[in-house]
Design a protein around this motif. Structure first.
Motif, PDB file in Angstrom:
ATOM      1  N   ASP A   1       0.864  -1.164   0.000  1.00  0.00           N
ATOM      2  CA  ASP A   1       0.000   0.000   0.000  1.00  0.00           C
ATOM      3  C   ASP A   1       0.903   1.218   0.000  1.00  0.00           C
ATOM      4  O   ASP A   1       2.115   1.100   0.191  1.00  0.00           O
ATOM      5  N   LEU A   2       0.280   2.376  -0.197  1.00  0.00           N
ATOM      6  CA  LEU A   2       1.075   3.591  -0.254  1.00  0.00           C
ATOM      7  C   LEU A   2       1.834   3.796   1.053  1.00  0.00           C
ATOM      8  O   LEU A   2       2.954   4.264   1.086  1.00  0.00           O
ATOM      9  N   PHE A   3       1.209   3.433   2.118  1.00  0.00           N
ATOM     10  CA  PHE A   3       1.783   3.705   3.422  1.00  0.00           C
ATOM     11  C   PHE A   3       1.433   2.526   4.325  1.00  0.00           C
ATOM     12  O   PHE A   3       0.284   2.330   4.676  1.00  0.00           O
TER      13      PHE A   3
ATOM     14  N   ARG B  66       1.721 -15.552  -4.447  1.00  0.00           N
ATOM     15  CA  ARG B  66       0.512 -14.920  -4.985  1.00  0.00           C
ATOM     16  C   ARG B  66       0.667 -14.625  -6.471  1.00  0.00           C
ATOM     17  O   ARG B  66      -0.278 -14.772  -7.249  1.00  0.00           O
TER      18      ARG B  66
ATOM     19  N   ILE C  61       1.261  -1.460 -13.819  1.00  0.00           N
ATOM     20  CA  ILE C  61      -0.094  -1.296 -13.287  1.00  0.00           C
ATOM     21  C   ILE C  61      -0.125  -1.646 -11.801  1.00  0.00           C
ATOM     22  O   ILE C  61      -0.694  -0.928 -10.979  1.00  0.00           O
TER      23      ILE C  61
ATOM     24  N   PHE D 156       2.102   1.252  -9.884  1.00  0.00           N
ATOM     25  CA  PHE D 156       1.737   2.664  -9.896  1.00  0.00           C
ATOM     26  C   PHE D 156       0.241   2.911  -9.941  1.00  0.00           C
ATOM     27  O   PHE D 156      -0.206   4.011  -9.716  1.00  0.00           O
ATOM     28  N   GLN D 157      -0.547   1.897 -10.268  1.00  0.00           N
ATOM     29  CA  GLN D 157      -1.980   2.115 -10.263  1.00  0.00           C
ATOM     30  C   GLN D 157      -2.611   1.496  -9.022  1.00  0.00           C
ATOM     31  O   GLN D 157      -3.448   2.101  -8.378  1.00  0.00           O
ATOM     32  N   ALA D 158      -2.196   0.289  -8.691  1.00  0.00           N
ATOM     33  CA  ALA D 158      -2.799  -0.384  -7.550  1.00  0.00           C
ATOM     34  C   ALA D 158      -2.007  -0.173  -6.258  1.00  0.00           C
ATOM     35  O   ALA D 158      -2.432  -0.611  -5.206  1.00  0.00           O
ATOM     36  N   ASN D 159      -0.841   0.477  -6.338  1.00  0.00           N
ATOM     37  CA  ASN D 159      -0.003   0.741  -5.163  1.00  0.00           C
ATOM     38  C   ASN D 159       0.497  -0.516  -4.464  1.00  0.00           C
ATOM     39  O   ASN D 159       0.850  -0.469  -3.296  1.00  0.00           O
ATOM     40  N   HIS D 160       0.506  -1.637  -5.174  1.00  0.00           N
ATOM     41  CA  HIS D 160       1.049  -2.866  -4.575  1.00  0.00           C
ATOM     42  C   HIS D 160       2.546  -2.908  -4.862  1.00  0.00           C
ATOM     43  O   HIS D 160       3.007  -3.650  -5.724  1.00  0.00           O
TER      44      HIS D 160
END
Lengths: 292, 413
Positions: A40-42, A56, A252, A255-259
């Motif tokens: 996550d972002l943080f 996964r 993706i 930068f899109q899903a923040n994973h």
């Protein structure tokens, strides 16, 4: 002598440091990131979670499709570029008029960015315009869906990549062919070798080093291809991910899903795949250099 | 000697720069509005701001590219790097909240809402979407409606059709059109979100407003019969779309309506702006099937980062964005309606006037694809499910993956 060496080392030091930090440092950082839970972002408590991200990843249908697509892409793109490149080089090496003009024409696509190639091919392979329209006007009813057909997908993109890079392999082969001493061919002629035999037993073996370099260059391009796919099929990877590739999935995911950790995992898998290709090549080329 | 001259010159330049910064404030606005009506609307807002606060220098930090995907990546770098803009464009709802608010990057805007009396002029449904933890976190500049069905009036007249209100009516009309050789439903999902967008309206039409809202807080079961029914309906709808949908973008799908090759198009109301830009007047609109009295909303809103360098200037900006004058200037250009309910309808075109009326009375639900209903990673996961579903139409597999996505998002257990 000794002093020269020291100066040489000092001069190299800045770039050594930069490479150490910005290449190898970040590779290690990415590797570490892929083993943590920073998806996550943080993340309040980043910690080590072992190979969970990789497990996964290999359960994710999208990633498995991506790996398959990369294999299909390489199997079309690398041999395609090699064969077209070698063919072009043999024709040019045979001595044609306006050789310089032809060489420039064939090399030109290489000077373009993948985005430019991608946009042009996106139009060419659009089902309702471009090539389909051309075929139609020639009386051929080949209504292919190209990259929008889930059964074609990445194969259409490999075509565009061949168009762009076969000129480059041609240039490599041309240099390789020119470097073969004329005397060998003359000797073969004296011994009564047919042109097929000359090609098979003289030309091919002597341009093997060129083939090897070309395979390395083309191989790593096919593993990290990204911009061409986005420009042609868009960033969703085409219908049913038929043109999706790991680099796009990585972008993706990160930068899109923040994973971030998951994205770092994809990057690490890509790095490992590329190193399978590059490390043997480096060992081989260093060994040849040492011999000389 | 030369070097010293250079040094003096340089210091003078630095001092001059410092003085100019000290004399007047600055305001840096980050967005992905770079072309067309939205850029025109943004510049119009800048003009009004300059009249109100002549001393402030405005920096337009817009990043071009597909639905903000590039801009969002740049924004992340800047926010995490401790260099936030003064205010940035972000989709109202979870895209803002789960990405930035939860992690403490934003500041609450309760004071601005209270001082300007905004709680009285914004609909309750929107205030709920703006709130998290009892505070307001962004100011909506506009409202777009996602669940609209656009149709070609001439085709509907020719085949004696009326806009279908239910899925049964939709499939009856679709069958009729298909037999006549007309594509019933236009789709351009070269960006997969356009398919997810249609699916979103099917979820609303199948589950109803409350059932749909429950998907995003765990109250509606993703494994339940409702979602299954929605997937089946959507799969059936996909058999009536143009075969080259994967090659078209949304506006190229809209071209099929304009050219009379397709009859219906379920899409957001930016399609209205596309019709007008292409000077096509033979289009009608209605709520998507099953979506009557429900307003599937998305909004571009502006928030203030906790570390915004120019707090006062940013506050003025947000007050302008949320004001009647600001919204009336911006929205007719952007092709959206005011988030406020007191804008003058005469400034807007007929579709937008219809939308403004519905906005006051409909039940408001948050759009999934456009960031209001769920966080970005969840949206990305659902888009992945749709990418496979559009081609394979495997309902069981898709439902399983959707349920898993809810678990991964931390909402379902």
């Amino acid at each position: 002598m000794k002093r020269n060496r020291r100066i040489a080392f000092l001069l190299l030091l800045p770039s050594l440091l930069l490479v150490a930090v910005f290449v190898y440092g970040f590779i290690l950082w990415t590797g570490w990131l892929s083993l943590t839970n920073q998806n996550d972002l943080f993340v309040p408590h980043p910690h080590f979670i072992g190979l969970h991200n990789y497990v996964r990843l290999f359960q994710n249908p999208r990633f498995l499709i991506d790996l398959k697509n990369t294999a299909v892409f390489s199997l079309i793109f690398i041999p395609g570029s090699l064969i077209l490149g070698l063919g072009g080089a043999l024709l040019l090496a045979g001595g044609v008029r306006f050789e310089g003009v032809f060489r420039t024409i064939f090399l030109m696509p290489m000077a373009l960015s993948f985005i430019v190639t991608g946009v042009a091919w996106r139009w060419l392979m659009n089902p309702s315009s471009g090539l389909n329209l051309l075929f139609h006007s020639m009386g051929l009813n080949l209504n292919s869906g190209w990259y929008t057909d889930p059964n074609i997908g990445i194969k259409a993109i490999a075509l565009a990549a061949i168009w762009q890079l076969s000129g480059y392999t041609m240039a490599l082969y041309l240099a390789g062919l020119r470097a073969i001493p004329k005397e060998i061919y003359e000797a073969a002629q004296v011994d009564g070798a047919s042109s097929g035999q000359t090609f098979r037993f003289i030309t091919l073996p002597l341009i093997t080093p060129v083939t090897l370099s070309a395979v390395i260059v083309l191989g790593h391009i096919s593993l990290k291809i990204f911009d061409l796919v986005v420009a042609i099929a868009g960033s969703s990877g085409g219908p049913a991910f038929s043109s999706d590739v790991p680099a796009l999935f990585m972008f993706i995911t990160t930068f899109q899903a923040n994973h971030f950790a998951q994205g770092a995992g994809i990057s690490t898998v890509l790095l490992i795949l590329v190193s399978f290709l590059v490390i043997p090549y480096l060992r081989w080329s260093l060994a040849t250099e040492a011999k000389e | 000697m030369k070097f010293r001259n250079w040094l003096v010159g340089f210091s003078v330049a630095v001092m001059a720069l410092g003085m100019s910064l000290a004399q007047s404030g600055k305001l840096e606005i980050f967005s992905w509005w770079t072309t067309g009506g939205e850029a025109a609307g943004l510049l119009k807002l800048f003009d009004i701001y300059k009249q109100q606060h002549p001393g402030v220098k405005i920096i337009n930090a817009a990043v071009a590219g597909g639905a903000g995907s590039n801009a969002k990546a740049v924004l992340k770098t800047r926010m995490l790097g401790g260099d936030p803009p003064d205010s940035f464009q972000v989709h109202m709802g979870h895209e803002l909240i789960d990405t930035w608010v939860v992690n403490g990057f934003m500041q609450p805007l309760d004071g601005i809402f209270k001082d300007n009396g905004w709680e009285k002029v914004y609909p309750q449904g929107v205030l709920e979407l703006l709130k998290w933890n009892g505070h307001y976190w962004s100011v909506p500049a506009n409202i777009h409606r996602a669940n609209v069905m656009w149709y070609n009036k001439a085709i509907f007249a020719k085949y004696g059709l009326t806009p279908p209100k239910t899925y049964d009516e939709f499939f009856a009309a679709a069958e009729k059109l298909k037999k006549a050789g007309i594509t019933p439903l236009a789709l351009g999902d070269n960006g997969i979100w356009a398919s997810t967008h249609v699916f979103e309206t099917v979820l609303i039409g199948t589950l109803g407003a409350d059932g749909y809202k429950g998907l995003w807080n765990g109250k509606t079961d993703w494994n339940g019969p409702g979602v299954k029914k929605a997937l089946e309906t959507f799969a059936k709808m996909l058999s009536y779309v143009n075969s080259d949908h994967a090659a078209r973008s949304w506006d190229q799908a809209n071209d099929l309506i304009i050219q009379g090759k397709a009859a219906m198009f379920i899409h957001g109301d930016w399609a209205n702006g596309d019709f007008m830009a292409k000077k096509f007047e033979g289009y009608g609109w209605a709520p998507a099937p099953g979506n009557a009295d429900i307003y599937d909303a998305l909004s571009d809103s502006f928030g203030m980062p906790a570390k915004a360098p120019d707090q006062q200037e940013a506050r003025w900006w947000l007050e302008l964005v949320g004001s009647k004058a600001g919204q009336e200037a911006f929205n007719p250009l952007k092709g959206s309606i005011c988030a406020r309910t007191d804008c003058d309808p005469s400034l807007f075109n007929p579709y937008l006037q219809w939308a403004m009326k519905r906005w006051k009375v409909d039940t408001i639900v948050p759009s999934l694809v456009h960031g209001a209903a769920a966080k970005e990673s969840w949206v990305a996961a659902i888009n992945d499910v749709m990418t496979l579903f559009v081609t394979r139409r495997d309902v069981t597999q898709a439902q399983k993956s959707l349920a898993q996505a809810c678990v991964d998002a931390g909402v379902c257990h």
